[in-house]
Design an enzyme around this catalytic site. Structure first.
Site, PDB file in Angstrom:
ATOM      1  N   ASN A 179      -6.465  -2.575   2.016  1.00 43.34           N
ATOM      2  CA  ASN A 179      -6.419  -4.034   2.070  1.00 43.34           C
ATOM      3  C   ASN A 179      -7.832  -4.559   2.237  1.00 43.34           C
ATOM      4  OD1 ASN A 179      -3.683  -4.466   1.845  1.00 43.34           O
ATOM      5  ND2 ASN A 179      -3.313  -4.596   4.057  1.00 43.34           N
ATOM      6  N   ARG A 207       0.818  -1.215   0.000  1.00 42.27           N
ATOM      7  CA  ARG A 207       0.000   0.000   0.000  1.00 42.27           C
ATOM      8  C   ARG A 207       0.853   1.268   0.000  1.00 42.27           C
ATOM      9  NH1 ARG A 207      -3.819  -0.854   4.923  1.00 42.27           N
ATOM     10  NH2 ARG A 207      -1.894  -1.809   5.678  1.00 42.27           N
TER      11      ARG A 207
END
EC number: 6.2.-.-
Length: 764
Positions: free
Chosen positions: A39, A21
């Site tokens: 996520n 990320r």
């Protein structure tokens, strides 16, 4: 002015807990894109907005620049109308179907290593240092998505400094779930056998180091469980560890401080060096050098050593202050699973360890060290655990398409493996998640671990099995478990599962000729198979050829005492006079000799076997290099290692009976010739080489008769480097295409994958 576009992206694979990320955040910011990333239980979701040109660049750069320890299985994209995002942000995780890949535990990265040895760093000498590039994953995660509240680290409240790192997208500890430091994280303690605390933190480490220098046995709580640690040069200490652990001959693994130290004791080629220094950091089997200061009790009569580098900061700190390698073996008694809890370790290891170096970071599931051997210039995993499990195996799309109707999904299949070297596996979509090595299901502790690992895997992926697959052997504990589950049941012949395991490991299509050789497998005729050539066409297979069966006097007792197998082979070739002349017979009492003769002549407790593994045992006993077995494969290892560096193409005669399938490979002429060589004082080295060469000749002969070009080599016998590499070479020279194992063990640790493939084929 370029028109804004919005792009929705779903990325599946090993993309959580690896800094994915923040990588997306940095890439989007660089390209002036707006939107968000998060996520989910199934992967990473991205919505990103900008010019079409920049969005296309963004898509191109993701696979090119992704974090090195991540892997991408699928990328789904959808073009949408813009919604005018004003920033790019990392959002909180979302729920959904649990298909995201849980990353294995990874060894300490170079950045963290530099920090723990920097006196000016706040993590100086801290043994639980980690970041998104390294540290625990599988051993601490409770459920998906992979967030700190879903791990065993939730009991540690981060200090301000750690929290700041955790929340900064530009920091390599951004959402590193095990993030900690000496102020807020796990701590070390040294205990005596009663569980009394002797020292804390760095003092505990220093006292442990001194104890090892004094020849003490240390039980160390590592990443996935306890290890038993001792000075690798100290023969008395190593011998004592063998006695206390009830492990008289099986080799111990060694841990070295550096690659240079390993190279002082072992031969290391380029691929072996790459594997040793990889994030997986497994035990690697290496050819040892002659000049060594190591105790001969580490690997008796073995030209190889199983060695590894430190995989955690704790191990690095321990080895840094020692000028010698340490034995680092599983914290258990023989045949039991490793301990993961301090109190459990005090009870189960109290008669082995002198001291206990423990910490308070809970381990959720036991994970042993993985073992790797380079075979045919490629990596072969012998034991799949730390660093590898539960990373999934992708099932061939062609196999899936050929075995399901349009738009029909694969059902949830649970495979429970075998009895020895047990692993279990599940399939979701086209990903097979194989558990870590569990071990032999012969003790109550092992059975408990089997159930815990299975439930853990099912919970982690929110998996509700619809079909269960097991070995065809009715007495396996795993098979009995499967039959008690009240689910549609598929039983798979042992060697068929071995072949399908290698098929899945290599992403191959059928048909294929499988050479499946091992010690024991339940055959369709209720005899013990183990020397099989199976032509596999899907859920069907044909037994193309097998080794002429012989008797095992005493059944399991013959496996432990291979001299009985040697006597059985002698009785089959009807050479009574050899009973007096062969040297190995001097080790057998007259009473025992007469008993075995009676069993053989009257067929009393003498099950039949076609096993090549047992043939290895019998020949090893006959030439006098392995009279008794204390661990699985000991006779076969002795016979492989007896060859040493001898180069010869010589082999023994044999016959193949019948012109129709199944062909019977008759080894009688080979045994005659081996006896002649023994009586003729031919060296063990040459006899062992000729025996191996004969087996390779047989493989090529049957392959030529089958006319199938793709040949699989599988089963425990193909852990043998000489046999496997010579078979690969011989088959290749004869224009066949050989395949062998890489990511999944050739031994019974790979059965669960083969059972999953069989389940796909046979599903209703």
């Amino acid at each position: 002015m370029n028109q804004l576009r919005r792009l929705k992206i779903i990325i599946q694979g090993a993309v959580q807990g690896v800094g994915f990320r923040p990588f997306i955040y940095r890439l989007a910011t660089e390209l002036n894109l707006k939107g968000w990333v998060n996520n989910s239980a199934s992967g990473v979701f991205i919505e990103v907005e900008g010019t079409k040109k920049n969005l296309e660049i963004f898509l191109t750069r993701i696979p090119q620049e992704k974090p090195s320890i991540s892997s991408i299985n699928t990328v789904e994209t959808t073009w949408l109308d813009p919604v005018n995002y004003t920033t790019f942000e990392i959002r909180h995780s979302s729920s959904g179907e649990k298909t995201a890949v849980v990353l294995p535990d990874l060894s300490t990265c170079s950045d963290c290593l530099q920090e723990i040895f920097d006196p000016n760093n706040r993590r100086y000498l801290y043994p639980f240092t980690n970041c998104t590039n390294c540290g625990p994953r599988y051993t601490i995660i409770e459920e998906l998505p992979y967030d700190r509240p879903h791990t065993t680290m939730k009991v540690f409240m981060m200090c301000e400094c750690c929290q700041e790192e955790y929340e900064n997208p530009l920091d390599r500890r951004f959402h590193a779930q095990p993030n900690a430091c000496p102020v807020c994280g796990p701590r070390l303690q040294l205990w005596n056998k009663k569980g009394d605390t002797l020292a804390n933190d760095n003092n505990a480490l220093n006292l442990s180091i001194n104890a090892l220098k004094d020849g003490k046995i240390l039980a160390l709580k590592g990443l996935g469980g306890f290890q038993l640690v001792v000075d690798g040069r100290h023969t008395e200490a190593v011998t004592q560890l063998r006695q206390r652990k009830h492990r008289p001959h099986k080799p111990f693994a060694l841990m070295y401080a550096s690659l240079e130290a390993i190279k002082n004791d072992c031969e290391v080629n380029g691929l072996e060096e790459t594997i040793l220094t990889s994030p997986q950091a497994p035990i690697v089997l290496l050819k040892r050098k002659k000049s060594q200061s190591l105790s001969p009790e580490i690997a008796p009569n073995n030209p190889y050593l199983g060695v590894m580098l430190p995989s955690t900061p704790l191990h690095h700190l321990l080895l840094y202050k020692l000028d010698f390698p340490i034995v680092a073996t599983s914290g258990n008694l023989a045949s039991e699973p490793i301990c993961i809890d301090e109190q459990e370790a005090l009870q189960r290891l109290e008669n082995i360890a002198d001291l206990f170096l423990v910490h308070n970071r809970p381990i959720l599931r036991p994970v042993d060290d993985s073992v790797v051997r380079v075979m045919g210039e490629k990596e072969m995993v012998i034991r799949r655990a730390r660093g590898y499990a539960p990373f999934p195996i992708q099932i061939n799309d062609n196999l899936l398409r050929n075995n399901k109707k349009k738009d029909q999904s694969i059902p949830n299949i649970l495979a429970v493996g075998g009895h020895l070297k047990n692993t279990v596996a599940i399939i979701k979509n086209n990903q097979v998640f194989i558990s870590q090595h569990i071990g032999d299901l012969s003790t109550p502790e092992a059975l408990k671990s089997f159930n815990q690992v299975m439930e853990s895997l099912k919970t982690l992926y929110d998996f509700d099995p619809e079909i269960i697959v097991c070995d065809a052997h009715p007495d396996y504990v795993s098979s009995q478990y499967a039959k008690a589950q009240n689910l549609p049941l598929i039983t798979v012949q042992h060697h068929h599962a071995h072949i399908l395991s290698c098929l899945g490991d290599n992403n191959l299509n059928l048909p294929i000729l499988g050479v499946a050789w091992d010690g024991t497998g339940y055959g369709n005729d209720q005899t013990i198979w183990g020397g099989e050539f199976l032509l596999v066409t899907g859920n069907q297979y044909e037994r193309v050829a097998y080794f002429r069966p012989f008797k095992l006097p005493g059944g399991e007792q013959a496996v432990k005492d291979p001299r009985r197998i040697a006597l059985s082979l002698l009785s089959e070739v009807s050479q009574e006079l050899y009973y007096k002349e062969l040297p190995f017979l001097e080790t057998i009492s007259t009473k025992e000799l007469n008993l075995v003769k009676q069993m053989l002549s009257r067929n009393l407790n003498t099950p039949l076997t076609s096993s090549v593994g047992r043939l290895f045992d019998g020949v090893a006993a006959m030439i006098g290099i392995c009279q008794n077995v204390t661990f699985e494969g000991q006779g076969a290892m002795a016979l492989e290692y007896a060859i040493n560096d001898l180069e010869t193409d010589a082999s023994y005669p044999y016959e193949i009976e019948d012109s129709l399938y199944p062909l019977v490979i008759d080894w009688e002429l080979m045994i005659h010739s081996i006896i002649e060589d023994i009586l003729g004082k031919i060296s063990h080295q040459k006899i062992a080489a000729k025996f191996h060469n004969t087996l390779v000749d047989i493989i090529i002969n049957i392959a030529q008769r089958s006319q199938e070009k793709n040949i699989i080599l599988t089963g425990g016998c193909f852990q043998n480097k000489y046999l496997t590499e010579r078979a690969i070479l011989g088959l290749t020279q004869e224009k066949f295409t050989p395949f062998w194992h890489h990511n999944v063990p050739p031994n019974d640790g790979g059965l669960a994958l083969g059972q999953i493939v069989a389940g796909i084929h046979r599903k209703k």
